[in-house]
Design a protein around this motif. Structure first.
Motif, PDB file in Angstrom:
ATOM      1  N   ASP A 378       0.829  -1.201   0.000  1.00 15.74           N
ATOM      2  CA  ASP A 378       0.000   0.000   0.000  1.00 15.74           C
ATOM      3  C   ASP A 378       0.865   1.252   0.000  1.00 15.74           C
ATOM      4  N   ALA A 379       2.077   1.126  -0.565  1.00 14.44           N
ATOM      5  CA  ALA A 379       2.976   2.282  -0.668  1.00 14.44           C
ATOM      6  C   ALA A 379       2.490   3.184  -1.801  1.00 14.44           C
ATOM      7  N   ALA A 380       2.287   4.452  -1.498  1.00 12.73           N
ATOM      8  CA  ALA A 380       1.727   5.382  -2.475  1.00 12.73           C
ATOM      9  C   ALA A 380       2.762   5.782  -3.516  1.00 12.73           C
ATOM     10  N   LEU A 381       2.297   5.962  -4.744  1.00 14.59           N
ATOM     11  CA  LEU A 381       3.161   6.502  -5.785  1.00 14.59           C
ATOM     12  C   LEU A 381       3.562   7.930  -5.419  1.00 14.59           C
ATOM     13  N   PRO A 382       4.808   8.325  -5.695  1.00 17.66           N
ATOM     14  CA  PRO A 382       5.225   9.710  -5.420  1.00 17.66           C
ATOM     15  C   PRO A 382       4.672  10.647  -6.485  1.00 17.66           C
ATOM     16  N   VAL A 383       3.375  10.917  -6.402  1.00 16.93           N
ATOM     17  CA  VAL A 383       2.674  11.628  -7.469  1.00 16.93           C
ATOM     18  C   VAL A 383       3.305  12.992  -7.740  1.00 16.93           C
ATOM     19  N   ALA A 384       3.522  13.781  -6.701  1.00 18.57           N
ATOM     20  CA  ALA A 384       4.055  15.137  -6.906  1.00 18.57           C
ATOM     21  C   ALA A 384       5.423  15.093  -7.566  1.00 18.57           C
ATOM     22  N   THR A 385       6.273  14.170  -7.121  1.00 20.18           N
ATOM     23  CA  THR A 385       7.616  14.074  -7.696  1.00 20.18           C
ATOM     24  C   THR A 385       7.558  13.597  -9.134  1.00 20.18           C
ATOM     25  N   MET A 386       6.703  12.618  -9.424  1.00 21.98           N
ATOM     26  CA  MET A 386       6.599  12.093 -10.787  1.00 21.98           C
ATOM     27  C   MET A 386       6.158  13.165 -11.774  1.00 21.98           C
ATOM     28  N   GLN A 387       5.490  14.182 -11.302  1.00 19.55           N
ATOM     29  CA  GLN A 387       5.033  15.243 -12.192  1.00 19.55           C
ATOM     30  C   GLN A 387       6.062  16.361 -12.347  1.00 19.55           C
ATOM     31  N   ARG A 388       7.197  16.252 -11.644  1.00 18.21           N
ATOM     32  CA  ARG A 388       8.225  17.302 -11.724  1.00 18.21           C
ATOM     33  C   ARG A 388       9.382  16.949 -12.647  1.00 18.21           C
ATOM     34  N   PHE A 389       9.499  15.681 -13.051  1.00 19.33           N
ATOM     35  CA  PHE A 389      10.607  15.330 -13.943  1.00 19.33           C
ATOM     36  C   PHE A 389      10.127  14.312 -14.964  1.00 19.33           C
ATOM     37  N   ASP A 390      10.877  14.186 -16.054  1.00 15.51           N
ATOM     38  CA  ASP A 390      10.583  13.221 -17.115  1.00 15.51           C
ATOM     39  C   ASP A 390      11.745  12.241 -17.223  1.00 15.51           C
ATOM     40  N   ALA A 391      11.475  11.082 -17.800  1.00 16.47           N
ATOM     41  CA  ALA A 391      12.526  10.065 -17.872  1.00 16.47           C
ATOM     42  C   ALA A 391      12.259   9.105 -19.022  1.00 16.47           C
ATOM     43  N   ASP A 392      13.348   8.574 -19.565  1.00 13.79           N
ATOM     44  CA  ASP A 392      13.311   7.471 -20.527  1.00 13.79           C
ATOM     45  C   ASP A 392      14.357   6.460 -20.080  1.00 13.79           C
ATOM     46  N   LEU A 393      13.938   5.195 -19.986  1.00 15.46           N
ATOM     47  CA  LEU A 393      14.829   4.147 -19.485  1.00 15.46           C
ATOM     48  C   LEU A 393      14.688   2.912 -20.345  1.00 15.46           C
ATOM     49  N   LYS A 394      15.820   2.350 -20.702  1.00 17.19           N
ATOM     50  CA  LYS A 394      15.895   1.045 -21.358  1.00 17.19           C
ATOM     51  C   LYS A 394      16.783   0.174 -20.486  1.00 17.19           C
ATOM     52  N   TRP A 395      16.207  -0.910 -19.919  1.00 18.83           N
ATOM     53  CA  TRP A 395      16.946  -1.734 -18.956  1.00 18.83           C
ATOM     54  C   TRP A 395      16.810  -3.197 -19.359  1.00 18.83           C
ATOM     55  N   THR A 396      17.929  -3.855 -19.505  1.00 11.52           N
ATOM     56  CA  THR A 396      17.942  -5.286 -19.795  1.00 11.52           C
ATOM     57  C   THR A 396      18.572  -6.025 -18.621  1.00 11.52           C
ATOM     58  N   ILE A 397      17.945  -7.146 -18.252  1.00  8.12           N
ATOM     59  CA  ILE A 397      18.396  -7.959 -17.120  1.00  8.12           C
ATOM     60  C   ILE A 397      18.550  -9.390 -17.613  1.00  8.12           C
ATOM     61  N   ARG A 398      19.728  -9.951 -17.443  1.00 14.56           N
ATOM     62  CA  ARG A 398      19.976 -11.286 -17.972  1.00 14.56           C
ATOM     63  C   ARG A 398      19.273 -12.357 -17.148  1.00 14.56           C
ATOM     64  N   THR A 399      19.438 -12.319 -15.821  1.00 18.41           N
ATOM     65  CA  THR A 399      18.880 -13.361 -14.960  1.00 18.41           C
ATOM     66  C   THR A 399      18.332 -12.744 -13.689  1.00 18.41           C
ATOM     67  N   VAL A 400      17.173 -13.242 -13.254  1.00 17.34           N
ATOM     68  CA  VAL A 400      16.610 -12.882 -11.957  1.00 17.34           C
ATOM     69  C   VAL A 400      16.746 -14.097 -11.046  1.00 17.34           C
ATOM     70  N   ARG A 401      17.462 -13.923  -9.949  1.00 14.04           N
ATOM     71  CA  ARG A 401      17.657 -15.044  -9.026  1.00 14.04           C
ATOM     72  C   ARG A 401      16.427 -15.173  -8.142  1.00 14.04           C
ATOM     73  N   SER A 402      15.678 -16.282  -8.344  1.00 14.39           N
ATOM     74  CA  SER A 402      14.436 -16.512  -7.622  1.00 14.39           C
ATOM     75  C   SER A 402      14.399 -17.947  -7.124  1.00 14.39           C
ATOM     76  N   ARG A 403      13.822 -18.156  -5.928  1.00 10.36           N
ATOM     77  CA  ARG A 403      13.801 -19.489  -5.330  1.00 10.36           C
ATOM     78  C   ARG A 403      12.816 -20.403  -6.043  1.00 10.36           C
ATOM     79  N   ARG A 404      11.701 -19.863  -6.528  1.00  7.84           N
ATOM     80  CA  ARG A 404      10.660 -20.726  -7.063  1.00  7.84           C
ATOM     81  C   ARG A 404      10.519 -20.656  -8.589  1.00  7.84           C
TER      82      ARG A 404
END
Length: 707
Positions: A378-404
Motif C-alpha cells: 500500500d505504498a503510495a506513488l510519489p505523485v508530486a515528484t513524478m510530475q516534476r521530472f521526465d525520464a526514458d529508461l531502457k533496462w535489460t536484465i539477464r537473470t533474476v535469481r528466484s527461489r521458485r
C-alpha cells in the motif's frame, strides 16, 4: 656606322609621389609610436591612477553595473603586459539578484595579456587576489545570470573563467545559486599559490549548501603533483555528503577552475540509491546498500554519466545516464544487469527490500500500511515528484535469481512524461515461456488511472510449477494466459481493489505429474493428490483446461474453472478478493467412468494471499460419510460403501470454447449441451471489501456462493 649606348631612363611622375607617400607614412607611424610611447610613459610614470574615475564610468556602462574602487587604483603597461591593480573593488549585481555584489575584493593585482581582452580566451599571466567574494546566480527563469553582462532575456551564458598562469588567492569565498535546480552553496578557498598554470601545493576548498531542500557538505583538494603534465593541469579531489550518501569526484582540470567538458571520475555509495536521486527530486524504487562509479562530463545543461558500473544489494548494474537540467529535469538512461536478486526487485512493487530480506514479504507489506497478513503493498506513488521530472529508461536484465520461478532476459522500456508512467513493453522469459506486458500509471488523473495488460506465451507447467510440487519429468502440459485489469488508485493495492477486467489461463492437451509433498502450504502437488484422493502413480492426462476469472470492483469470480482430463472433469467455483486478499474457492473432480470407492468432493482453497490453505474436508464429503454410516448401521456394512459410489456421469468438455478462453456461459459439453456446472462470473453477492482475511470463514456463505 657607330652606335651610342642608351642613357638612364627619365624618372616618371609617379615615383616622386610614391616616395613622398612612404615618407609621410613613416612619419605618421613614428608619430603614432611616439604618441603611444608618450601614453605608455605617462601611464607608467603615473601608474594610471588618474584613470580611476574614467575606469569606473566606462566599465559601468559596458557591464550595465555599478563599478567602484574604494582605494588605490593602477592601470598601465609594464612593459607589454597590462597591469591592473585595485583596492576595495566592487562590481554590483543586477537588480533581480538576491545579493548586492557580483564581485568584491580587498585587493586585486594582476598582469593581463592585452590582446586576450579582444581575441580568444582571456589570459592572466599573474593574479594576486586578497579577500575576494564572488557571487554567481541565475534568475528564476534561468535565462539570465549575474556574470553575463546583458539585461536581455536568454543572454545568460555558461561561466567562462580566464586562463591563469600564476596566482595567489587568499581569503576568498564563492557563492552559487540556481533557483531552477534549487541549489545554493557557499565555499571558502584556502590560500592558492600556483606557478606555470599549476598549483604549487594542495589547496583546500570547504563548503556547504542546500540542494532541493537537502543540506550537503563538501571538501575538495586541488593539487598538481610532479607527475602531472605541465602547463595548466591540476588534479581535483572532492568529497560531498548528503542524505546519507557519499560522493567522490576526481579528475584533472586543464586550468585552475575549468570543469565544463572535463571528464571526471565519480564514485557514490550509500544505504539507498533512491535517497541520492531524491536530492534532485527524482523518484526511483528503494534499494539496498549501493556502490556505483561512472565518468561524468558536463556540457551546458547536460550531465553525462558514462561507463556506469556497480552494485545495489546483491545485484549488479552497468550502463549510462544523462541528466538534462532544462525547463524540466529529464533523465535518459540505458542500463544492463547480469543478475538481479529477487529481493532487490521487491521495491518495484512497493516493498522495502531490507524488510523483505530480513522478515519476508508479509512484513514488508505491513510496513507500507496494509493490515496484518496481507501481501499487496500500500505504498503510495510519489505523485508530486513524478510530475516534476521526465525520464526514458531502457533496462535489460539477464537473470533474476528466484527461489521458485526461473526468470531471465528481462527487457524493460520505461517512459515518464509529466506524471504519466508507462512500462511498455516489459518482457521477460519465465520457465521457458515469454511474458509480455504493458503497464500504465497515469498520475495526472485523480486518483491515478492504472492499467495492467500481461500476456503469458505457452509455458511448460513442469518448470513453471517445479517449486510447488510438480515433477518436470513426466509433465508435458503447458499454460498460456492473459491478465487485463483497469483500476484507480495511487497504490498497487488500491488500483487492484477497484479493478475491473478479466484473467484467463488456458491449458492445452498435455500431462501433469506431481511429487510427494506435505500439506504445509498451498502445494500444487498436494492439491492434485487431494483432488483424486490418492498418490498419483502416473501423470494426469489433460485434454484441455481453462482457469479464468471475471474481476469487478476488485473481486474475482471463477468464469470458469474447467479442466477436462482423460478420467475426470474438474470444475471450480468461488473466487478471491483484491480488497482484503481473501481466498474462497472450491474445486471438485467428477469421474467420467464408474468408480466403486470415491471420495471425490470439493477441495476448498481458503485463507488469504499470504496464508493460503487447502481444506479437503467439505460438507459434501461429510454428508457422504454420514449416509454411509447410516446405511452400515441399518443395513449391512457392505451397504455403507454405496454412499461412495460414483456412477461416472461427468460430462466431458468441448475443448473449443475452453481453448478460446470463453466465459462460463459459452462452455459446452462434447454433445453441445450448455454446461450447468461452472461458475457464471457473477460478483453481485461479493463481500464489500471491509473484512479481514481472518473473517473469510464467517463470510463464506455470502462470498461468491461456492458449493
Amino acid at each position: 656606322m657607330a652606335t651610342t649606348a642608351p642613357g638612364p631612363a627619365a624618372p616618371t611622375a609617379a615615383q616622386p609621389r610614391a616616395r613622398r607617400i612612404a615618407r609621410v607614412a613613416a612619419r605618421v607611424a613614428l608619430g603614432v609610436l611616439a604618441v603611444l610611447f608618450a601614453i605608455w610613459l605617462v601611464l607608467f610614470v603615473t601608474k594610471g591612477r588618474f584613470l580611476k574615475h574614467p575606469f569606473e564610468s566606462v566599465a559601468g556602462r559596458l557591464t550595465n553595473r555599478t563599478v567602484t574602487v574604494g582605494g588605490d587604483f593602477q592601470l598601465y603597461f609594464s612593459p607589454l603586459r597590462l597591469t591592473f591593480y585595485a583596492e576595495k573593488l566592487s562590481v554590483s549585481n543586477p537588480g533581480w539578484a538576491t545579493r548586492p555584489y557580483l564581485f568584491t575584493a580587498g585587493r586585486i593585482d594582476s598582469r593581463i595579456a592585452p590582446l586576450s581582452l579582444l581575441f580568444g580566451k582571456r589570459r592572466f599571466h599573474w593574479l594576486d587576489l586578497t579577500d575576494g567574494a564572488v557571487d554567481l546566480e541565475w534568475n528564476a527563469a534561468h535565462d539570465r545570470n549575474t556574470w553575463t553582462f546583458s539585461e536581455k532575456k536568454g543572454s545568460g551564458k555558461p561561466l567562462d573563467l580566464p586562463r591563469i598562469d600564476r596566482a595567489t588567492i587568499a581569503g576568498t569565498t564563492v557563492r552559487y545559486r540556481d533557483p531552477r535546480m534549487r541549489l545554493e552553496t557557499q565555499a571558502a578557498l584556502d590560500t592558492i599559490r600556483s606557478t606555470g598554470a599549476r598549483i604549487g601545493q594542495a589547496v583546500g576548498v570547504t563548503g556547504s549548501g542546500v540542494l532541493r531542500d537537502t543540506p550537503f557538505t563538501l571538501v575538495a583538494r586541488l593539487l598538481s603533483p610532479d607527475a602531472t603534465v605541465a602547463r595548466g593541469r591540476n588534479q581535483l579531489a572532492m568529497r560531498a555528503r548528503a542524505a546519507g550518501n557519499v560522493i567522490d569526484v576526481t579528475g584533472t582540470l586543464p586550468s585552475l577552475a575549468q570543469v565544463e567538458g572535463v571528464p571526471l571520475a565519480v564514485r557514490a555509495r550509500g544505504r539507498n540509491l533512491a535517497a541520492l536521486l531524491g536530492i534532485i527530486d527524482v523518484a526511483i524504487p528503494n534499494t539496498r546498500t549501493y556502490r556505483l562509479r561512472a565518468q561524468l562530463v558536463q556540457q551546458g545543461q547536460e550531465y553525462r554519466f558514462t561507463r556506469l558500473a556497480g552494485t545495489f544489494g546483491d545485484s549488479d548494474l552497468a550502463g549510462r545516464l544523462t541528466v538534462t537540467n532544462g525547463d524540466r529535469l529529464h533523465l535518459d538512461s540505458r542500463l544492463e544487469t547480469r543478475r538481479l536478486d529477487i529481493v532487490d526487485a521487491a521495491p518495484f512493487i512497493g516493498y522495502n527490500p531490507d524488510i523483505v530480506a530480513t522478515k519476508g514479504a508479509e512484513a514488508a507489506a505491513a510496513a507500507t500500511g496494509v493490515g496484518p497478513q496481507r501481501l499487496l503493498p500500500d505504498a503510495a506513488l510519489p505523485v508530486a515528484t513524478m510530475q516534476r521530472f521526465d525520464a526514458d529508461l531502457k533496462w535489460t536484465i539477464r537473470t533474476v535469481r528466484s527461489r521458485r520461478v526461473p526468470i531471465s532476459n528481462v527487457d524493460l522500456t520505461l517512459a515518464l512524461d509529466r506524471g504519466k508512467l508507462t512500462l511498455s513493453p516489459l518482457r521477460f522469459a519465465m520457465a521457458r515461456g515469454d511474458v509480455s506486458s504493458d503497464l500504465l500509471f497515469d498520475t495526472r488523473q485523480r486518483p491515478s488511472l492504472v492499467r495492467y495488460d500481461i500476456r503469458l506465451s505457452p509455458t511448460p507447467l513442469g518448470r513453471l510449477l517445479a517449486g510447488w510440487g510438480v515433477a518436470e519429468a513426466g509433465t508435458t502440459g503447458t499454460v498460456k494466459g492473459r491478465v487485463q485489469l483497469t483500476g484507480r488508485g495511487d497504490t498497487i493495492h488500491d488500483s487492484l481493489a477497484s479493478a475491473n477486467g478479466r484473467m484467463a489461463f488456458i491449458l492445452p492437451a498435455g500431462s501433469l505429474w506431481t511429487k510427494n509433498a506435505q500439506l504445509a502450504e498451498l502445494d500444487i502437488g498436494t492439491f492434485v493428490q487431494k483432488m483424486f484422493e490418492k498418490e498419483l502413480k502416473e501423470p494426469v492426462r489433460i485434454n484441455c483446461g481453462l482457469i479464468a476469472f471475471t474481476v469487478r470492483g476488485g473481486v474475482a469470480a471463477a468464469d470458469p474453472i474447467l479442466i477436462d482430463t482423460s478420467k475426470n472433469v474438474i470444475t471450480g467455483r468461488g473466487g478471491f478478493s483484491f480488497r482484503n486478499e481473501a481466498l474462497d474457492m472450491a474445486v471438485r473432480a467428477d469421474a467420467k467412468t464408474f468408480s466403486l470407492f470415491s471420495g471425490q468432493s470439493p477441495v476448498g482453497i481458503t485463507g488469504s494471499f499470504a496464508h493460503p490453505g487447502i481444506n479437503p474436508i467439505s460438507g459434501d464429503l461429510l454428508t457422504r460419510a454420514g449416509a454411509g454410516l447410516g446405511l452400515a448401521v441399518v443395513a449391512t456394512p457392505l451397504a455403507g460403501v454405496l454412499a461412495f459410489v460414483d456412477v461416472g456421469d461427468a460430462k466431458a468438455a468441448a475443448c473449443g470454447p475452453v481453448l478460446s478462453g470463453a466465459r462460463a456461459s459459452a462452455q459446452r459439453t462434447v454433445k453441445g449441451d450448455k454446461r450447468d456446472d461452472v461458475g457464471r462470473g457473477t460478483t453481485a453477492k461479493a463481500e464489500d471489501g471491509k473484512g479481514n482475511p481472518g473473517e473469510a470463514k464467517a463470510q463464506r456463505k455470502k462470498f461468491l456462493g461456492i458449493f
